[in-house]
Design a protein around this motif. Structure first.
Motif, PDB file in Angstrom:
ATOM      1  N   PHE A  40      52.837 -67.540  16.998  1.00  0.00           N
ATOM      2  CA  PHE A  40      53.554 -66.941  15.880  1.00  0.00           C
ATOM      3  C   PHE A  40      52.958 -65.575  15.578  1.00  0.00           C
ATOM      4  O   PHE A  40      51.883 -65.232  16.047  1.00  0.00           O
ATOM      5  CB  PHE A  40      53.542 -67.854  14.636  1.00  0.00           C
ATOM      6  N   THR A  41      53.687 -64.786  14.811  1.00  0.00           N
ATOM      7  CA  THR A  41      53.242 -63.453  14.420  1.00  0.00           C
ATOM      8  C   THR A  41      53.159 -63.407  12.905  1.00  0.00           C
ATOM      9  O   THR A  41      54.034 -63.936  12.219  1.00  0.00           O
ATOM     10  CB  THR A  41      54.235 -62.377  14.911  1.00  0.00           C
ATOM     11  N   ILE A  42      52.096 -62.775  12.391  1.00  0.00           N
ATOM     12  CA  ILE A  42      51.979 -62.595  10.951  1.00  0.00           C
ATOM     13  C   ILE A  42      51.856 -61.112  10.633  1.00  0.00           C
ATOM     14  O   ILE A  42      51.390 -60.328  11.451  1.00  0.00           O
ATOM     15  CB  ILE A  42      50.797 -63.383  10.342  1.00  0.00           C
ATOM     16  N   ARG A  43      52.299 -60.743   9.448  1.00  0.00           N
ATOM     17  CA  ARG A  43      52.146 -59.383   8.931  1.00  0.00           C
ATOM     18  C   ARG A  43      51.195 -59.469   7.759  1.00  0.00           C
ATOM     19  O   ARG A  43      51.435 -60.176   6.791  1.00  0.00           O
ATOM     20  CB  ARG A  43      53.496 -58.812   8.476  1.00  0.00           C
ATOM     21  N   THR A  44      50.087 -58.731   7.843  1.00  0.00           N
ATOM     22  CA  THR A  44      49.085 -58.767   6.782  1.00  0.00           C
ATOM     23  C   THR A  44      49.532 -57.893   5.616  1.00  0.00           C
ATOM     24  O   THR A  44      50.508 -57.150   5.716  1.00  0.00           O
ATOM     25  CB  THR A  44      47.721 -58.259   7.293  1.00  0.00           C
ATOM     26  N   ARG A  45      48.798 -57.978   4.538  1.00  0.00           N
ATOM     27  CA  ARG A  45      49.091 -57.180   3.348  1.00  0.00           C
ATOM     28  C   ARG A  45      49.087 -55.678   3.666  1.00  0.00           C
ATOM     29  O   ARG A  45      49.844 -54.908   3.111  1.00  0.00           O
ATOM     30  CB  ARG A  45      48.068 -57.484   2.254  1.00  0.00           C
ATOM     31  N   GLY A  46      48.234 -55.272   4.607  1.00  0.00           N
ATOM     32  CA  GLY A  46      48.155 -53.865   5.015  1.00  0.00           C
ATOM     33  C   GLY A  46      49.249 -53.453   5.989  1.00  0.00           C
ATOM     34  O   GLY A  46      49.288 -52.314   6.429  1.00  0.00           O
ATOM     35  N   GLY A  47      50.130 -54.379   6.363  1.00  0.00           N
ATOM     36  CA  GLY A  47      51.234 -54.075   7.261  1.00  0.00           C
ATOM     37  C   GLY A  47      50.920 -54.279   8.729  1.00  0.00           C
ATOM     38  O   GLY A  47      51.774 -54.076   9.587  1.00  0.00           O
ATOM     39  N   GLU A  48      49.709 -54.698   9.042  1.00  0.00           N
ATOM     40  CA  GLU A  48      49.321 -54.931  10.434  1.00  0.00           C
ATOM     41  C   GLU A  48      49.964 -56.216  10.940  1.00  0.00           C
ATOM     42  O   GLU A  48      49.983 -57.232  10.261  1.00  0.00           O
ATOM     43  CB  GLU A  48      47.798 -55.047  10.508  1.00  0.00           C
ATOM     44  N   ARG A  49      50.491 -56.172  12.152  1.00  0.00           N
ATOM     45  CA  ARG A  49      51.078 -57.370  12.771  1.00  0.00           C
ATOM     46  C   ARG A  49      50.075 -57.960  13.757  1.00  0.00           C
ATOM     47  O   ARG A  49      49.486 -57.242  14.556  1.00  0.00           O
ATOM     48  CB  ARG A  49      52.374 -57.039  13.478  1.00  0.00           C
ATOM     49  N   THR A  50      49.896 -59.273  13.686  1.00  0.00           N
ATOM     50  CA  THR A  50      48.948 -59.966  14.555  1.00  0.00           C
ATOM     51  C   THR A  50      49.634 -61.157  15.197  1.00  0.00           C
ATOM     52  O   THR A  50      50.265 -61.963  14.507  1.00  0.00           O
ATOM     53  CB  THR A  50      47.725 -60.456  13.748  1.00  0.00           C
ATOM     54  N   ASN A  51      49.520 -61.260  16.527  1.00  0.00           N
ATOM     55  CA  ASN A  51      50.069 -62.398  17.262  1.00  0.00           C
ATOM     56  C   ASN A  51      48.990 -63.463  17.386  1.00  0.00           C
ATOM     57  O   ASN A  51      47.864 -63.167  17.766  1.00  0.00           O
ATOM     58  CB  ASN A  51      50.524 -61.967  18.661  1.00  0.00           C
ATOM     59  N   ILE A  52      49.353 -64.693  17.086  1.00  0.00           N
ATOM     60  CA  ILE A  52      48.431 -65.822  17.143  1.00  0.00           C
ATOM     61  C   ILE A  52      48.999 -66.860  18.104  1.00  0.00           C
ATOM     62  O   ILE A  52      50.148 -67.266  17.963  1.00  0.00           O
ATOM     63  CB  ILE A  52      48.252 -66.482  15.749  1.00  0.00           C
ATOM     64  N   ARG A  53      48.183 -67.272  19.069  1.00  0.00           N
ATOM     65  CA  ARG A  53      48.567 -68.387  19.939  1.00  0.00           C
ATOM     66  C   ARG A  53      47.657 -69.561  19.615  1.00  0.00           C
ATOM     67  O   ARG A  53      46.513 -69.369  19.238  1.00  0.00           O
ATOM     68  CB  ARG A  53      48.425 -68.007  21.407  1.00  0.00           C
ATOM     69  N   TYR A  54      48.174 -70.777  19.781  1.00  0.00           N
ATOM     70  CA  TYR A  54      47.363 -71.954  19.492  1.00  0.00           C
ATOM     71  C   TYR A  54      47.653 -73.058  20.497  1.00  0.00           C
ATOM     72  O   TYR A  54      48.627 -72.991  21.254  1.00  0.00           O
ATOM     73  CB  TYR A  54      47.577 -72.428  18.048  1.00  0.00           C
ATOM     74  N   THR A  55      46.779 -74.063  20.508  1.00  0.00           N
ATOM     75  CA  THR A  55      46.896 -75.172  21.455  1.00  0.00           C
ATOM     76  C   THR A  55      47.237 -76.451  20.714  1.00  0.00           C
ATOM     77  O   THR A  55      47.311 -76.478  19.477  1.00  0.00           O
ATOM     78  CB  THR A  55      45.580 -75.372  22.227  1.00  0.00           C
ATOM     79  N   ASP A  56      47.403 -77.520  21.477  1.00  0.00           N
ATOM     80  CA  ASP A  56      47.688 -78.826  20.872  1.00  0.00           C
ATOM     81  C   ASP A  56      46.547 -79.320  19.988  1.00  0.00           C
ATOM     82  O   ASP A  56      46.765 -80.103  19.068  1.00  0.00           O
ATOM     83  CB  ASP A  56      47.961 -79.877  21.961  1.00  0.00           C
TER      84      ASP A  56
END
Length: 84
Positions: A40-56
């Protein structure tokens, strides 16, 4: 004399490198802007976008949906190290 010996011994052990350092964890919060399979992707309060991958094995508490506020706790882990 005993005090000096104990002090020297204590300093010796205090400055020895740890055999295995505990992994450092980080935290990031933001609004979910995109959800994909195991990512998933999140947008921080500062407007930065970060992609997060996760496992089971990742604990996901709640349903990941676009627009939801999340806090992610993560560690940085090397997948490959090339030494020159």
């Amino acid at each position: 004399m005993k005090t000096i010996a104990l002090l020297a011994l204590g300093l010796f052990f205090a400055f020895q490198p740890a055999t295995q350092a505990a992994p450092e964890t980080f935290e990031i919060s933001g609004i979910v802007t995109d959800v994909r399979d195991k990512a998933f992707t999140i947008r921080t309060r500062g407007g930065e976008r970060t992609n997060i991958r996760y496992t089971d094995s990742t604990k996901v508490r709640g349903k990941l949906r676009k627009g939801k506020r999340v806090t992610v706790q993560y560690m940085i882990q090397a997948r490959e190290v090339q030494v020159w």
